[in-house]
Design a protein around this motif. Structure first.
Motif, short mmCIF file in Angstrom:
data_model
loop_
_atom_site.label_atom_id
_atom_site.label_comp_id
_atom_site.label_asym_id
_atom_site.label_seq_id
_atom_site.Cartn_x
_atom_site.Cartn_y
_atom_site.Cartn_z
N ASP A 109 -10.77 -3.27 -2.31
CA ASP A 109 -11.06 -4.69 -2.18
C ASP A 109 -10.11 -5.45 -3.09
OD1 ASP A 109 -14.18 -6.49 -1.96
OD2 ASP A 109 -12.20 -7.26 -2.49
N GLU A 156 -9.69 -8.62 -3.54
CA GLU A 156 -10.30 -9.74 -4.25
C GLU A 156 -10.96 -9.26 -5.54
OE1 GLU A 156 -13.44 -13.39 -3.48
OE2 GLU A 156 -13.62 -11.54 -2.35
N LEU A 157 -11.71 -8.19 -5.42
CA LEU A 157 -12.36 -7.65 -6.62
C LEU A 157 -11.34 -7.18 -7.65
CD1 LEU A 157 -15.43 -5.67 -5.24
CD2 LEU A 157 -15.46 -7.75 -6.61
N ALA A 158 -10.28 -6.56 -7.18
CA ALA A 158 -9.24 -6.10 -8.09
C ALA A 158 -8.61 -7.28 -8.83
CB ALA A 158 -8.17 -5.32 -7.32
N GLU A 213 -10.00 -10.19 -9.40
CA GLU A 213 -10.98 -10.74 -10.34
C GLU A 213 -11.18 -9.84 -11.55
OE1 GLU A 213 -13.49 -13.82 -7.55
OE2 GLU A 213 -14.33 -11.85 -7.96
#
Lengths: 225, 225
Positions: free
Chosen positions: A154, A156-158, A160
């Motif tokens: 993911d 996006e998670l990385a 963030e």
DNA sequence: ACAATTCTTAACTCATAAGTAAAGAAATCG
DNA sequence: CGATTTCTTTACTTATGAGTTAAGAATTGT
């Protein structure tokens, strides 16, 4: 031939001055406690004049926010460096330098403090600041993944994770305690450690990347500091 | 024999009600815009009565903050579970449930918004909230390191990494956009991912710990939600 | 039941700040 | 240089809110 009459030039300059003054005074005092007299004085003119440029306090605030949002967008450029690790490091430092600037912190406090009263302002700030940076970082990380340097499910998670690792702690502390803006040694400590964690978790060649990180040095302090 | 006269009991109850009302109104409106009339109404009494309990708005605010600080300290207990991973997961959830509560977010916004004007309040909040939790987490992580389950050079940074990974993004978004409090599925996503990164970076047995993480389920939603 | 205490109601003072008006001064234009 | 525009100065209105007072009502204590 395209030269504006002096009158128009002055109007543009004065508007500029008013918006700058508004930023300073609103950031220092908050919306409610900042008075239009204060802002006029900061801009070097008088309240009736100020009201000739902006019909109300609310409209001045909104105009100032819109202007600042556009400025914010200019701040987040991507420094180029040689190699992913150097790029991440350079960008981390760039981001830290922007986000931890006293005026940026003041603005953030203002927005957070007014978020309940002015939900649109909070939304616009989030969209033009953090979300924008995040989108760029997501794209960057996906390119690195495509090049086989990172692995994650993911993006996006990385992305963030990266912000959370490099700047969450010092920024939160600075928001709560205005005097507690960290020195460069402290920022370096967070960035370096944050990148180590990030690379250990996501890099396809962690040993090599950690070694590359070890050889990097912080950028010189900027003149705006 | 120890029963207080009704009058004293009522004074204690009323003071409690005033402080609760103050929290609600200050959190919603900020310090300046919250009026003493509003707070009195919220407390179900009148302004002259309110002034009998607290001699000024500033003193009410300070008393309310002191009271809330003490409440905050009660919120951060350490859930017990079987094994380090389960413990980290349980605590992550507990922390998320506390920090992302609307009233806690409102309080955080209030403090951040007033941090410039009231530096002591910001400092006290940081000391009783984040710093306190951090200290506990540092001690916990050092115990896990001593037991050979984690490896890191700097326990403080490791503890801050954990908060940054599990809650930085949703909390910041929620501070900027009051309506944007994440649902439980989103929190789960951040916690799970954050713990994965943390364990990959710091665990001495990452594969085993990641497998243990996979088998964990979120706690039931609390009644206070 | 009466006395003492506490709260409510209604009104008040004072300060502050948003927003405005008018007259004169200053800047710019043609 | 006179006309026009814009700004400054001075004063103002109105609303809001912190804090206060006094009299009467309500609650508690003995």
């Amino acid at each position: 031939m395209t030269a504006l009459p002096k009158r128009q030039q002055n109007r543009i300059l004065r508007e500029r001055r008013i918006l700058d003054a508004a930023l300073v005074v609103f950031s220092q005092k908050g919306f409610v406690s900042a008075s239009m007299d204060d802002i006029a004085a900061e801009a070097g003119l008088t309240k009736p004049t100020l009201y000739q440029y902006f019909p109300s306090k609310d409209e001045l605030f909104t105009a100032m926010m819109t202007e600042e949002r556009d400025h914010m967008l200019e701040s987040f450029e991507y420094p180029s460096a040689s190699g992913m690790v150097a790029e991440l490091y350079a960008f981390s430092w760039h981001y830290a330098d922007v986000v931890l600037r006293p005026d940026m912190l003041n603005l953030a406090r203002l927005i957070i403090g007014e978020a309940q009263r002015l939900p649109d302002v909070g939304r616009a700030y989030q969209a033009s600041g953090p979300d924008r940076v995040l989108a760029g970082m997501i794209a960057y990380l996906e390119r690195q993944r495509a090049a086989g340097r990172l692995v994650f499910d993911d993006a996006e998670l990385a992305a963030e994770d990266l912000w959370g690792l490099i700047l969450s702690a010092p920024r939160n502390r600075a928001l709560h305690i205005p005097d507690a803006v960290p020195d460069r040694g402290t920022i370096e400590r967070y960035i370096r450690n944050g990148l180590r964690v990030f690379l250990r978790a996501y890099s396809t060649a962690p040993e090599k990347d950690l070694a590359a990180l070890s050889s990097l040095t912080p950028p010189p302090a900027t003149a705006t500091e």
